[in-house]
Write a protein that holds these residues in place. Structure first.
Motif, mmCIF file in Angstrom:
data_model
loop_
_atom_site.group_PDB
_atom_site.id
_atom_site.type_symbol
_atom_site.label_atom_id
_atom_site.label_comp_id
_atom_site.label_asym_id
_atom_site.label_seq_id
_atom_site.Cartn_x
_atom_site.Cartn_y
_atom_site.Cartn_z
ATOM 1 N N LYS A 1 0.855 -1.195 0.000
ATOM 2 C CA LYS A 1 0.000 0.000 0.000
ATOM 3 C C LYS A 1 0.883 1.234 0.000
ATOM 4 O O LYS A 1 1.288 1.732 1.038
ATOM 5 C CB LYS A 1 -0.919 0.000 1.229
ATOM 6 N N GLU B 1 1.252 5.057 -1.904
ATOM 7 C CA GLU B 1 0.546 5.994 -2.772
ATOM 8 C C GLU B 1 1.273 6.078 -4.119
ATOM 9 O O GLU B 1 2.505 6.117 -4.158
ATOM 10 C CB GLU B 1 0.522 7.369 -2.095
ATOM 11 N N HIS B 2 0.547 6.127 -5.199
ATOM 12 C CA HIS B 2 1.103 6.198 -6.552
ATOM 13 C C HIS B 2 2.084 5.061 -6.817
ATOM 14 O O HIS B 2 3.115 5.258 -7.439
ATOM 15 C CB HIS B 2 1.827 7.530 -6.801
ATOM 16 N N TYR B 3 1.746 3.862 -6.319
ATOM 17 C CA TYR B 3 2.682 2.734 -6.440
ATOM 18 C C TYR B 3 3.080 2.473 -7.885
ATOM 19 O O TYR B 3 4.242 2.217 -8.188
ATOM 20 C CB TYR B 3 2.046 1.484 -5.831
#
Lengths: 260, 238
Positions: free
Chosen positions: A62, A64-66
């Motif tokens: 998890k 962000e913006h992976y």
């Protein structure tokens, strides 16, 4: 050996050869394959899908913006691993030129670097186009990207110069290098975030210059300038590797022709 | 002008050549034994500018090694050599050709390897293809060329290269009955333009015709350097 016609003329000649060799390598890579140049996008894309599925869905990464983290990591990684492998391969493939024409080995290494760099630039360009097309914001810190790209190129050049002599002298070096690349892939935060690494190992972990360049490039994409001190260390480590590479190549590079 | 001062090239012949890293690690246990072998030993000579010089000797006498050292491809173990001007070594025809590329692309690639600028190649492209007689096939991949066509293309490129010193290694036995006179005409032309050319060949007739002086190598040592006919006579008694 004295050739008194000025260094400039021979530099110009070398640049010509580098251009011709890298152009023809570029053409040859995609000749006779139906998807042609598309493979330079397809390969990172497929890699992206595999890693995304495994890390995002199976392992529940998890971040962000992976997907952007992952894609940038793959593009940087592919440049490093493909170039180092191609350099070894192309010196062997161009043995007949090196042994019979006065083209010094560093020309072949340079032309492989140039040729891989084009593919890398196309990949990075596509990355940025997609990035903005999906509505991600521009930030001033992106302006530092060219510096980080330069650092990545210098690192790759340094490593290429370091490995070329053992690669020519020992046939099994290529296998060793394959395993080493596997290891490097997992100790570089390509598919994950370096903040997941346990603190006791972190100071060692961060000695990897590839990690440093990648982390700084990601920060730059998402609006953070790298802090000066850690950035200085990155530059220092990379320059050290480059100097080692140049020194090793200066010392042993001339003999590789006799081992080809 | 080519000047060689006491050039030696030493190679080591290991009795057991370690080829892989694993073998090298194992090899540390064993005693390393090797013989030294001089491919060239104390070779000194000096040619004049604009002179065509022959180079003769049996197989394995060091002819190619000498050309490679003069061409700056390999470094001598000891000794120095001075070659004034731009050196073009031709140790085989079609080196640098890539068979998956078309004839035209190969001209650009090989031309660059031979030190020609891109613009220069563009200007000479037509005449290179015409001289080789392959204009119609310029967009065909080289792998579909016959070996004669490939050799003619290589020779044609060579003849268009600018150089001050040319090193040739046995490359005249190519081409059919029409092309051999053509390639000899190129050699004739070099002679008129006053280029320095060093020709290694077993073809004594060719050397006698074009070279006033000839070098004779035997087992790495310079046996003779002088009048071609006398040197050929000495070569025949070896």
């Amino acid at each position: 050996m004295v050739v008194r016609l000025g260094k400039i003329r021979s530099m110009k000649k070398y640049l010509n050869i580098i251009r011709a060799l890298s152009t023809s390598d570029f053409k040859l890579k995609y000749y006779g394959s139906p998807f042609g140049l598309l493979w330079s996008f397809l390969k990172p894309l497929l890699m992206l899908i595999i890693l995304y599925v495994v890390f995002y869905y199976f392992l529940g990464m998890k971040v962000e913006h992976y997907v952007w983290h992952l894609l940038l990591g793959i593009i940087f990684w592919n440049f490093f691993s493909d170039t180092t492998k191609d350099v070894m391969q192309s010196v062997n493939a161009k043995a007949h030129i090196l042994k019979n024409v006065n083209v010094p080995p560093f020309i072949v290494i340079a032309s492989t670097l140039v040729h891989s760099f084009w593919t890398f630039l196309i990949g990075l360009g596509v990355f940025l186009v997609l990035f903005f097309a999906f509505g991600m914001p521009f930030s001033m810190s992106m302006l530092i990207l060219p510096v980080l790209v330069l650092l990545l190129v210098l690192l790759t050049a340094g490593v290429s110069l370091l490995i070329i002599t053992p690669a020519v002298r020992f046939k099994d070096f290529e296998h060793i290098w394959d395993v080493f690349l596997q290891m490097l892939f997992w100790i570089t935060p390509i598919a994950y975030q370096y903040s997941l690494v346990s603190p006791p190992y972190l100071s060692w972990y961060l000695l990897n210059p590839l990690t440093r360049v990648l982390v700084e490039a990601r920060d730059a994409i998402f609006g953070a300038f790298p802090p000066l001190a850690p950035f200085g260390i990155t530059v220092l480590i990379i320059l050290l590797i480059l100097l080692l590479g140049v020194a090793a190549f200066k010392r042993h590079g001339r003999t590789i022709i006799e081992y080809l | 002008m080519i000047e060689a001062k006491k050039i030696s090239k030493e190679y080591r012949i290991p009795h057991e050549k370690p080829g892989t890293l694993f073998e090298t690690i194992l090899g540390k246990e064993r005693k390393k034994t090797y013989e030294t072998f001089f491919a060239l030993k104390d070779v000194s000579f000096k040619t004049e500018g604009g002179e065509m010089v022959g180079l003769i000797g049996k197989n394995g006498s060091g002819k190619t090694t000498l050309l490679k050292i003069l061409g700056g491809i390999i470094a001598p173990t000891s000794g120095t050599c001075t070659v004034s001007g731009y050196v073009a070594p031709f140790l085989g025809l079609g080196i640098g050709f890539h068979y998956e590329l078309t004839a035209e692309e190969n001209v650009f690639l090989y031309g660059a390897i031979l030190g020609m600028a891109r613009q220069e190649i563009k200007e000479k492209l037509d005449s290179i293809l015409r001289f080789a007689g392959v204009e119609r096939f310029k967009d065909m991949k080289l792998k579909h060329f016959s070996s004669g066509m490939t050799n003619r293309l290589a020779f044609s490129l060579m003849s268009q290269t600018n150089f001050d010193v040319l090193l040739l290694d046995e490359i005249f036995a190519v081409g059919d009955k029409d092309f051999i006179p053509q390639s000899l005409a190129v050699l004739e032309n070099y002679k008129e333009r006053g280029k320095t050319v060093l020709i290694a060949s077993h073809n004594t007739g060719l050397l006698a015709r074009y070279c006033a002086r000839t070098l004779l190598l035997d087992k790495g040592s310079l046996k003779a350097f002088g009048n071609t006919e006398e040197v050929i006579r000495e070569y025949n008694t070896l």
